[in-house]
Design a protein around this motif. Sequence first.
Motif, PDB file in Angstrom:
ATOM      1  N   LEU A 127       9.542  -6.414  15.028  1.00 59.02           N
ATOM      2  CA  LEU A 127       8.546  -5.580  14.357  1.00 59.02           C
ATOM      3  C   LEU A 127       8.052  -6.289  13.104  1.00 59.02           C
ATOM      4  O   LEU A 127       8.833  -6.929  12.394  1.00 59.02           O
ATOM      5  N   THR A 128       6.785  -6.170  12.837  1.00 60.63           N
ATOM      6  CA  THR A 128       6.200  -6.822  11.662  1.00 60.63           C
ATOM      7  C   THR A 128       5.905  -5.829  10.541  1.00 60.63           C
ATOM      8  O   THR A 128       5.534  -6.238   9.439  1.00 60.63           O
ATOM      9  N   LEU A 129       6.050  -4.539  10.812  1.00 55.46           N
ATOM     10  CA  LEU A 129       5.817  -3.510   9.807  1.00 55.46           C
ATOM     11  C   LEU A 129       7.132  -3.019   9.237  1.00 55.46           C
ATOM     12  O   LEU A 129       8.208  -3.310   9.766  1.00 55.46           O
ATOM     13  N   ARG A 130       7.060  -2.258   8.148  1.00 51.24           N
ATOM     14  CA  ARG A 130       8.262  -1.613   7.612  1.00 51.24           C
ATOM     15  C   ARG A 130       8.508  -0.342   8.430  1.00 51.24           C
ATOM     16  O   ARG A 130       7.761   0.626   8.335  1.00 51.24           O
ATOM     17  N   VAL A 131       9.564  -0.386   9.235  1.00 49.22           N
ATOM     18  CA  VAL A 131       9.886   0.713  10.145  1.00 49.22           C
ATOM     19  C   VAL A 131      11.258   1.268   9.800  1.00 49.22           C
ATOM     20  O   VAL A 131      12.189   0.520   9.485  1.00 49.22           O
ATOM     21  N   LEU A 132      11.369   2.597   9.870  1.00 49.18           N
ATOM     22  CA  LEU A 132      12.647   3.263   9.647  1.00 49.18           C
ATOM     23  C   LEU A 132      12.937   4.167  10.840  1.00 49.18           C
ATOM     24  O   LEU A 132      12.090   4.968  11.231  1.00 49.18           O
ATOM     25  N   PRO A 133      14.136   4.064  11.415  1.00 48.58           N
ATOM     26  CA  PRO A 133      14.458   4.849  12.605  1.00 48.58           C
ATOM     27  C   PRO A 133      15.000   6.237  12.295  1.00 48.58           C
ATOM     28  O   PRO A 133      16.032   6.647  12.820  1.00 48.58           O
ATOM     29  N   PHE A 134      14.308   6.970  11.430  1.00 48.84           N
ATOM     30  CA  PHE A 134      14.685   8.353  11.142  1.00 48.84           C
ATOM     31  C   PHE A 134      13.466   9.108  10.635  1.00 48.84           C
ATOM     32  O   PHE A 134      12.401   8.523  10.422  1.00 48.84           O
ATOM     33  N   ASN A 135      13.629  10.415  10.445  1.00 55.35           N
ATOM     34  CA  ASN A 135      12.479  11.259  10.124  1.00 55.35           C
ATOM     35  C   ASN A 135      12.222  11.367   8.620  1.00 55.35           C
ATOM     36  O   ASN A 135      12.958  10.812   7.790  1.00 55.35           O
ATOM     37  N   GLU A 136      11.164  12.098   8.278  1.00 55.50           N
ATOM     38  CA  GLU A 136      10.742  12.245   6.880  1.00 55.50           C
ATOM     39  C   GLU A 136      11.800  12.919   6.029  1.00 55.50           C
ATOM     40  O   GLU A 136      12.058  12.514   4.888  1.00 55.50           O
ATOM     41  N   TYR A 192       6.217   6.556  -3.039  1.00 51.44           N
ATOM     42  CA  TYR A 192       5.592   6.198  -4.315  1.00 51.44           C
ATOM     43  C   TYR A 192       6.647   5.711  -5.296  1.00 51.44           C
ATOM     44  O   TYR A 192       7.699   6.337  -5.473  1.00 51.44           O
ATOM     45  N   VAL A 193       6.328   4.571  -5.912  1.00 53.76           N
ATOM     46  CA  VAL A 193       7.240   3.970  -6.892  1.00 53.76           C
ATOM     47  C   VAL A 193       6.476   3.769  -8.200  1.00 53.76           C
ATOM     48  O   VAL A 193       5.403   3.158  -8.219  1.00 53.76           O
ATOM     49  N   GLU A 194       7.028   4.300  -9.280  1.00 50.32           N
ATOM     50  CA  GLU A 194       6.373   4.208 -10.584  1.00 50.32           C
ATOM     51  C   GLU A 194       7.047   3.145 -11.445  1.00 50.32           C
ATOM     52  O   GLU A 194       8.269   3.159 -11.640  1.00 50.32           O
ATOM     53  N   ILE A 195       6.233   2.210 -11.928  1.00 50.10           N
ATOM     54  CA  ILE A 195       6.715   1.209 -12.876  1.00 50.10           C
ATOM     55  C   ILE A 195       5.773   1.204 -14.077  1.00 50.10           C
ATOM     56  O   ILE A 195       4.822   1.986 -14.126  1.00 50.10           O
ATOM     57  N   ASP A 196       6.015   0.327 -15.027  1.00 44.53           N
ATOM     58  CA  ASP A 196       5.252   0.343 -16.274  1.00 44.53           C
ATOM     59  C   ASP A 196       3.754   0.158 -16.046  1.00 44.53           C
ATOM     60  O   ASP A 196       2.928   0.752 -16.769  1.00 44.53           O
ATOM     61  N   SER A 197       3.403  -0.656 -15.054  1.00 44.56           N
ATOM     62  CA  SER A 197       1.989  -0.956 -14.835  1.00 44.56           C
ATOM     63  C   SER A 197       1.282   0.081 -13.965  1.00 44.56           C
ATOM     64  O   SER A 197       0.076  -0.023 -13.735  1.00 44.56           O
ATOM     65  N   GLY A 198       2.005   1.051 -13.473  1.00 43.19           N
ATOM     66  CA  GLY A 198       1.363   2.077 -12.665  1.00 43.19           C
ATOM     67  C   GLY A 198       2.232   2.531 -11.504  1.00 43.19           C
ATOM     68  O   GLY A 198       3.441   2.288 -11.476  1.00 43.19           O
ATOM     69  N   VAL A 199       1.605   3.191 -10.548  1.00 44.70           N
ATOM     70  CA  VAL A 199       2.306   3.734  -9.378  1.00 44.70           C
ATOM     71  C   VAL A 199       1.921   2.912  -8.149  1.00 44.70           C
ATOM     72  O   VAL A 199       0.741   2.689  -7.881  1.00 44.70           O
ATOM     73  N   TYR A 200       2.932   2.465  -7.425  1.00 42.85           N
ATOM     74  CA  TYR A 200       2.723   1.680  -6.216  1.00 42.85           C
ATOM     75  C   TYR A 200       3.047   2.510  -4.977  1.00 42.85           C
ATOM     76  O   TYR A 200       3.923   3.359  -5.008  1.00 42.85           O
ATOM     77  N   LYS A 201       2.320   2.214  -3.892  1.00 40.96           N
ATOM     78  CA  LYS A 201       2.552   2.907  -2.625  1.00 40.96           C
ATOM     79  C   LYS A 201       3.204   1.945  -1.632  1.00 40.96           C
ATOM     80  O   LYS A 201       2.737   0.827  -1.440  1.00 40.96           O
ATOM     81  N   LEU A 202       4.289   2.396  -1.027  1.00 41.59           N
ATOM     82  CA  LEU A 202       4.969   1.635   0.011  1.00 41.59           C
ATOM     83  C   LEU A 202       4.793   2.345   1.350  1.00 41.59           C
ATOM     84  O   LEU A 202       5.252   3.479   1.518  1.00 41.59           O
ATOM     85  N   ASP A 203       4.110   1.691   2.261  1.00 39.10           N
ATOM     86  CA  ASP A 203       3.869   2.278   3.580  1.00 39.10           C
ATOM     87  C   ASP A 203       5.078   2.044   4.486  1.00 39.10           C
ATOM     88  O   ASP A 203       5.612   0.927   4.554  1.00 39.10           O
ATOM     89  N   TYR A 204       5.473   3.077   5.204  1.00 39.90           N
ATOM     90  CA  TYR A 204       6.547   2.982   6.193  1.00 39.90           C
ATOM     91  C   TYR A 204       6.117   3.706   7.461  1.00 39.90           C
ATOM     92  O   TYR A 204       5.327   4.660   7.411  1.00 39.90           O
ATOM     93  N   VAL A 205       6.684   3.270   8.578  1.00 45.89           N
ATOM     94  CA  VAL A 205       6.487   3.966   9.850  1.00 45.89           C
ATOM     95  C   VAL A 205       7.833   4.553  10.260  1.00 45.89           C
ATOM     96  O   VAL A 205       8.826   3.814  10.380  1.00 45.89           O
ATOM     97  N   LEU A 206       7.875   5.850  10.443  1.00 46.47           N
ATOM     98  CA  LEU A 206       9.095   6.536  10.869  1.00 46.47           C
ATOM     99  C   LEU A 206       9.059   6.708  12.386  1.00 46.47           C
ATOM    100  O   LEU A 206       8.058   7.164  12.935  1.00 46.47           O
ATOM    101  N   VAL A 207      10.154   6.347  13.045  1.00 46.37           N
ATOM    102  CA  VAL A 207      10.252   6.457  14.496  1.00 46.37           C
ATOM    103  C   VAL A 207      11.553   7.201  14.825  1.00 46.37           C
ATOM    104  O   VAL A 207      12.630   6.758  14.441  1.00 46.37           O
ATOM    105  N   TYR A 208      11.423   8.317  15.528  1.00 44.64           N
ATOM    106  CA  TYR A 208      12.606   9.126  15.776  1.00 44.64           C
ATOM    107  C   TYR A 208      12.346  10.099  16.933  1.00 44.64           C
ATOM    108  O   TYR A 208      11.229  10.258  17.416  1.00 44.64           O
ATOM    109  N   GLN A 209      13.407  10.768  17.367  1.00 49.87           N
ATOM    110  CA  GLN A 209      13.302  11.820  18.380  1.00 49.87           C
ATOM    111  C   GLN A 209      13.893  13.112  17.841  1.00 49.87           C
ATOM    112  O   GLN A 209      14.698  13.098  16.919  1.00 49.87           O
TER     113      GLN A 209
END
Length: 209
Positions: A127-136, A192-209
Amino acid sequence: MAKRCVAMPLKNILNDQSGWIDFTLSKIAMIIASVIIISATFQLAADFKDMGREHELGVIALDFKSAVGDSGSGTFDSGIMRTYSFGMERFSSGTGFYNVSAAISGEYVEMTATASDGRLIHAVKPLTLRVLPFNESTLRSELAGKFGHDGTIQNPIITDYMTVTGFLSQKGANKVLLNTGMDVFIQKTITYVEIDSGVYKLDYVLVYQ
């Protein structure tokens, strides 16, 4: 002076056992060579058959990987849930394997099957994306337990994003088995991650049943 060639009497030739031994040994050698060639031919045919089975299983793995990748692409909004069906009937004709199982981790998708001769075959696609094998719910619970914030827009994590990605990579490292007879849920989400320079967004794909 020319040497005279003395012919061996026929009786001596018939009584000479070394010639028959050489003849017998050569025949045995030819039989052994034939057996080796035939065995190698059958083994080569079996190897080609295995390659065909692995290719068919790889098609299923690639189809699943593509569904995960498409859900993680920029054209799909965060929070929208998609369902994926392995639809094994699409691949059942002439594949020569059964008991197909699937698994996913944060790094790869894996398909495993039993060939008609009882051997296990595998197909793995990275996989080339950030994937997590569990739900939100599991994602937010893990983040809140580690950082005190669940990473939603209302409650961003206050730390550097490398720490967050490293933590989630570790959590998603172990593969999770999936039931190929049930739908798989695929959902893009943002942390969402907040640091001194602002708020960053980290995209993830959740895969689960």
